[in-house]
Design a protein around this motif. Structure first.
Motif, PDB file in Angstrom:
ATOM      1  N   TYR A 186       1.140  -0.965   0.281  1.00  0.00           N
ATOM      2  CA  TYR A 186      -0.017  -0.229   0.304  1.00  0.00           C
ATOM      3  C   TYR A 186       1.362   1.278  -0.289  1.00  0.00           C
ATOM      4  O   TYR A 186       2.218   1.098   0.325  1.00  0.00           O
ATOM      5  CB  TYR A 186      -0.748   0.243   1.594  1.00  0.00           C
ATOM      6  CG  TYR A 186      -1.397  -1.315   1.568  1.00  0.00           C
ATOM      7  CD1 TYR A 186      -2.634  -1.308   0.057  1.00  0.00           C
ATOM      8  CD2 TYR A 186      -1.897  -1.904   2.979  1.00  0.00           C
ATOM      9  CE1 TYR A 186      -3.622  -2.758   0.031  1.00  0.00           C
ATOM     10  CE2 TYR A 186      -2.579  -3.051   2.502  1.00  0.00           C
ATOM     11  CZ  TYR A 186      -3.036  -3.409   1.667  1.00  0.00           C
ATOM     12  OH  TYR A 186      -3.717  -4.545   1.487  1.00  0.00           O
ATOM     13  N   VAL A 195      -2.319   5.383   3.587  1.00  0.00           N
ATOM     14  CA  VAL A 195      -3.524   5.107   3.030  1.00  0.00           C
ATOM     15  C   VAL A 195      -4.203   4.536   4.487  1.00  0.00           C
ATOM     16  O   VAL A 195      -3.699   3.555   5.291  1.00  0.00           O
ATOM     17  CB  VAL A 195      -3.313   3.735   2.006  1.00  0.00           C
ATOM     18  CG1 VAL A 195      -2.654   2.233   3.196  1.00  0.00           C
ATOM     19  CG2 VAL A 195      -4.878   2.910   1.376  1.00  0.00           C
ATOM     20  N   GLU A 239      -7.049  -1.007  -3.155  1.00  0.00           N
ATOM     21  CA  GLU A 239      -5.378  -0.992  -3.539  1.00  0.00           C
ATOM     22  C   GLU A 239      -4.899  -2.323  -3.275  1.00  0.00           C
ATOM     23  O   GLU A 239      -4.203  -2.681  -4.596  1.00  0.00           O
ATOM     24  CB  GLU A 239      -4.358  -0.182  -2.775  1.00  0.00           C
ATOM     25  CG  GLU A 239      -4.538   0.853  -2.572  1.00  0.00           C
ATOM     26  CD  GLU A 239      -3.224   1.868  -1.816  1.00  0.00           C
ATOM     27  OE1 GLU A 239      -2.248   1.054  -2.737  1.00  0.00           O
ATOM     28  OE2 GLU A 239      -3.546   2.662  -1.857  1.00  0.00           O
ATOM     29  N   GLN A 296      -2.486   2.359  -7.382  1.00  0.00           N
ATOM     30  CA  GLN A 296      -2.882   3.908  -6.998  1.00  0.00           C
ATOM     31  C   GLN A 296      -0.820   4.671  -6.853  1.00  0.00           C
ATOM     32  O   GLN A 296       0.356   3.439  -6.468  1.00  0.00           O
ATOM     33  CB  GLN A 296      -2.671   4.241  -5.352  1.00  0.00           C
ATOM     34  CG  GLN A 296      -3.455   3.767  -5.587  1.00  0.00           C
ATOM     35  CD  GLN A 296      -5.399   4.206  -5.846  1.00  0.00           C
ATOM     36  OE1 GLN A 296      -5.050   5.608  -5.432  1.00  0.00           O
ATOM     37  NE2 GLN A 296      -5.981   3.540  -6.050  1.00  0.00           N
TER      38      GLN A 296
END
Length: 282
Positions: free
Chosen positions: A16, A20, A28, A278
């Motif tokens: 991650y 987050v 994710e 991301q």
């Protein structure tokens, strides 16, 4: 198809972006793996709103393996918080509806405890569980070696085939009665489950001195040779089962996600339909 993933999605920080939120981790996670095991359902039957959010946070092709509630598998000692076992199973099945409606339920995993040994009353209970679950796909994992002792080995596998149980094949330390061998025998032509718990024989039992055994039980990092051994095992399994779901559960030291990534590379897999990754811009 081979689906590689890990158990749970909350503790795999290497996946991650920094900072987050917990509520956004599954979204994710779906950029890295095509499936996951839901562990929260073991501790409590999940409210529909939770499951709906998880379903909405994952790509269309994503698949969930949902762990059966602990009261259904005999882990919960004492009274269950339901008026009857029938009502408990009904509540659990209702919690599965968002997965099923979205076509994202791979199976429900019934993992039984080390004290669930091979005897008639337990065989009868397995039949009853299967009847309660109806058409829902269910996987079966034992933690008591008696089911695969020579006298019962073949009969256990035949029972699973006849009753419609998906075999949950394990890789775990061989530590006596409370562990089972790796039995490479699919019992369902469509689906097989593989769960890798690590090989930390010293941490597998509760006898670890000076440490919480739960923190070291799954403390293990598979090396390349061991993963290549599983590559060969998967070739055998996929010849008898259309889909194989492989889940890494060796996360006491945070190794599960890394091993799962290594496995994907060794298999030469390139998943399509994953969530976009991301970008960590700062």
């Amino acid at each position: 198809m081979i689906y590689v993933g890990v158990t749970g999605w909350g503790d795999h920080d290497s996946l991650y972006t920094a900072g987050v939120a917990a509520k956004d981790k599954l979204q994710e996670y779906g950029a890295h793996f095509p499936s996951v095991e839901v562990d929260a359902s073991f501790y409590a039957i999940q409210p529909t709103r939770n499951v709906e959010k998880w379903v909405a946070s994952t790509p269309d092709s994503f698949r969930f393996i949902v762990k059966a509630y602990q009261g259904m598998t005999g882990h919960q000692r004492g009274e269950i918080p339901f008026d009857s076992k029938e009502l408990m199973f009904t509540a659990f099945k209702e919690s599965l509806m968002p997965y099923e409606n979205a076509g994202k339920l791979a199976m429900v995993l019934f993992q039984f405890p080390p004290w669930f040994e091979c005897k008639k009353e337990n065989v009868d209970y397995l039949r009853w569980c299967k009847e309660q679950m109806g058409d829902t796909k269910v996987a079966l994992e034992f933690r008591n070696q008696s089911w695969f002792q020579p006298a019962y080995h073949d009969r256990t596998l035949t029972f699973m085939e006849e009753e419609g149980w998906i075999h949950s094949i394990c890789d775990e330390p061989q530590a006596g009665t409370g562990s089972i061998p790796t039995v490479l025998h699919p019992t369902d032509p469509d689906n097989t489950l593989v769960r890798l718990h690590g090989r930390n024989i010293h941490g597998w039992t509760k006898s670890v001195t000076g440490k919480d055994w739960r923190e070291v039980r799954y403390l293990y990092d598979y090396n390349k040779e061991e993963l290549l051994g599983w590559k060969k095992n998967l070739e055998k399994l996929t010849s008898s089962s259309q889909n194989v779901f492989m889940l890494f559960n060796n996360n006491s030291g945070g190794h599960a996600a890394g091993n799962a990534k290594q496995m994907i590379d060794l298999l030469g897999l390139e998943y399509t339909g994953l969530a976009p990754k991301q970008l960590d811009l700062f």
